[in-house]
Design a protein around this motif. Structure first.
Motif, short mmCIF file in Angstrom:
data_model
loop_
_atom_site.label_atom_id
_atom_site.label_comp_id
_atom_site.label_asym_id
_atom_site.label_seq_id
_atom_site.Cartn_x
_atom_site.Cartn_y
_atom_site.Cartn_z
N SER A 149 73.01 70.54 -12.37
CA SER A 149 73.12 70.23 -13.80
C SER A 149 73.49 71.65 -14.48
CB SER A 149 72.17 69.55 -14.33
OG SER A 149 71.19 70.58 -14.44
N ALA A 150 74.37 71.31 -15.52
CA ALA A 150 74.53 72.58 -16.69
C ALA A 150 73.32 73.21 -16.90
CB ALA A 150 75.40 72.05 -17.56
N ARG A 151 72.23 72.58 -17.00
CA ARG A 151 71.10 73.07 -17.64
C ARG A 151 70.61 74.19 -16.61
NH1 ARG A 151 66.27 72.59 -20.74
NH2 ARG A 151 67.06 70.85 -21.89
N THR A 152 70.73 73.96 -15.16
CA THR A 152 70.32 74.89 -14.01
C THR A 152 70.95 76.08 -14.22
OG1 THR A 152 69.91 72.91 -12.95
CG2 THR A 152 70.13 74.99 -11.56
N VAL A 153 72.38 76.18 -14.55
CA VAL A 153 73.03 77.35 -14.46
C VAL A 153 73.42 77.79 -16.03
CG1 VAL A 153 74.33 76.54 -12.33
CG2 VAL A 153 75.62 75.98 -14.46
N MET A 154 73.11 77.35 -16.84
CA MET A 154 73.33 77.87 -18.39
C MET A 154 72.80 79.17 -18.44
SD MET A 154 71.46 75.36 -20.94
CE MET A 154 69.92 75.80 -21.13
N ARG B 84 81.80 70.60 -25.74
CA ARG B 84 80.26 70.48 -25.71
C ARG B 84 80.06 69.61 -24.71
NH1 ARG B 84 77.53 71.62 -30.25
NH2 ARG B 84 76.06 69.73 -29.90
N VAL B 85 78.91 69.98 -24.02
CA VAL B 85 78.59 69.23 -22.74
C VAL B 85 77.07 68.77 -22.94
CG1 VAL B 85 80.54 70.03 -21.35
CG2 VAL B 85 78.35 70.79 -21.24
N PRO B 86 76.66 67.73 -22.36
CA PRO B 86 75.25 67.57 -22.19
C PRO B 86 74.70 68.21 -21.11
CG PRO B 86 76.47 65.69 -21.25
CD PRO B 86 77.34 66.49 -21.92
N ASP B 87 72.93 68.81 -21.46
CA ASP B 87 72.62 69.57 -20.29
C ASP B 87 72.52 68.79 -18.68
OD1 ASP B 87 70.79 67.63 -21.35
OD2 ASP B 87 69.02 69.00 -21.10
N LYS B 88 72.90 67.71 -18.93
CA LYS B 88 72.45 66.85 -17.64
C LYS B 88 73.56 66.72 -16.82
CE LYS B 88 68.50 64.01 -19.20
NZ LYS B 88 68.44 64.78 -20.67
N LEU C 85 84.53 78.81 -21.29
CA LEU C 85 83.20 78.50 -21.96
C LEU C 85 82.81 77.06 -22.63
CD1 LEU C 85 81.27 81.44 -23.75
CD2 LEU C 85 81.25 78.99 -24.73
N ALA C 86 81.64 76.77 -22.37
CA ALA C 86 81.27 75.48 -23.08
C ALA C 86 79.89 75.54 -23.65
CB ALA C 86 81.18 74.31 -21.80
N VAL C 87 79.64 74.82 -24.53
CA VAL C 87 78.31 74.87 -25.22
C VAL C 87 77.64 73.66 -24.55
CG1 VAL C 87 77.16 74.46 -27.37
CG2 VAL C 87 79.29 75.72 -27.41
N VAL C 88 76.30 73.84 -24.24
CA VAL C 88 75.16 72.91 -23.59
C VAL C 88 74.40 72.27 -24.87
CG1 VAL C 88 73.75 72.47 -21.77
CG2 VAL C 88 75.48 74.12 -21.39
N HIS C 89 74.36 71.13 -25.07
CA HIS C 89 73.49 70.63 -25.90
C HIS C 89 72.39 69.63 -25.18
CE1 HIS C 89 75.49 66.54 -26.00
NE2 HIS C 89 76.48 67.22 -25.97
N ASP C 90 71.27 69.40 -25.88
CA ASP C 90 70.24 68.38 -25.52
C ASP C 90 70.63 67.20 -26.22
OD1 ASP C 90 69.57 68.70 -28.35
OD2 ASP C 90 67.78 69.72 -27.92
#
Length: 206
Positions: A72-77, A148-152, A169-174
Motif C-alpha cells: 500500500s501507499a502507506r507502506t512506502v510513503m 491525492r491518493v488514499p493511504d490504502k 509525487l502524490a499526496v497520501v491522505h487518510d
C-alpha cells in the motif's frame, strides 16, 4: 523518462514471463480456470536461475514485482512529519533557497496547516519566476496540482496514476482526507530494484 526507466526495470520480468509461457505451452497441460500460483512462479524463477536463464538480479526484481500489488501507499510513503513543506503564501524569492538546499526538484505546498497540502512547486518553475520578475509571486501562483491518493491504495495502481498524470509525487491522505505523507515515483521504483542513491546522497557520504 520515467516510463522508459520502468521499461528497463521490468524487462527481466516480461522476458521471464514470455519464457515461462513457452515452457508451460510445451510441457504442461493446464486449464484456464487453474491459474499459476505465486509459489509456482517463484519455483520456475529458481529453476531459471539454476539453468542460467534468469540472473540473480532479475530473480530479485521478479520476486519484488510479485508482491508489488500487495503493497500500500502507506507502506512506502514518507510520513508528513518527515517531509519538508512550503507555505503557499511564501514568496518565490524566499522559498527558492529552501528548495535548492533541500536537494529536491519538487516540494509540497500547504495552506493554513501542514496536513492541507494543495499542490507542488517545481524548482524549474520557481527559478524561472525568480529570473523573470524577481520572485515576488507567492508559491500559490506557480504551484501545480498534486495527485491525492488514499493511504490504502495499492502501489501498482498508484504507478498507473503517475503514468496517467505525468506527475512524480502524490499526496497520501487518510479516511478524513487529511494528508499524512507523500509518495514519489522514486519510492515505487525502489520497491522493485532497491534503494536508489542520487548525487546528493553520494555527496553526503564523502
Amino acid at each position: 523518462r520515467p516510463i522508459l526507466i520502468m521499461y528497463y526495470i521490468l524487462y527481466p520480468l516480461v522476458a521471464f514471463l514470455d519464457w515461462l509461457a513457452e515452457i508451460l505451452e510445451s510441457t504442461v497441460r493446464f486449464k484456464a480456470h487453474a491459474p499459476i500460483t505465486e509459489e509456482e512462479i517463484k519455483t520456475m524463477v529458481e529453476y531459471g536461475v539454476e539453468h542460467n536463464i534468469v540472473s540473480p538480479t532479475e530473480q530479485l526484481i521478479i520476486n519484488r514485482a510479485l508482491v508489488f500489488a500487495d503493497t500500500s501507499a502507506r507502506t512506502v510513503m514518507i510520513p508528513l512529519q518527515d517531509t519538508e513543506l512550503l507555505d503557499a503564501t511564501m514568496s518565490v524569492r524566499d522559498a527558492l533557497p529552501r528548495i535548492i538546499a533541500s536537494g529536491y526538484s519538487r516540494m509540497p505546498v500547504y495552506i493554513d496547516r501542514p496536513d492541507n497540502i494543495v499542490g507542488i512547486v517545481l524548482i524549474k518553475i520557481a527559478a524561472r519566476t525568480f529570473v523573470e520578475n524577481g520572485g515576488d509571486k507567492p508559491l500559490s501562483a506557480i504551484m501545480v496540482p498534486a495527485p491525492r491518493v488514499p493511504d490504502k491504495i495499492r502501489i501498482d495502481l498508484l504507478f498507473k496514476i503517475f503514468q496517467k498524470t505525468r506527475k512524480h509525487l502524490a499526496v497520501v491522505h487518510d479516511d478524513s482526507q487529511h494528508a499524512i505523507g507523500i509518495v514519489t515515483l522514486e519510492d515505487l521504483i525502489e520497491e522493485l530494484v532497491g534503494e536508489i542513491a542520487d548525487e546528493s546522497d553520494a555527496a553526503d557520504t564523502q
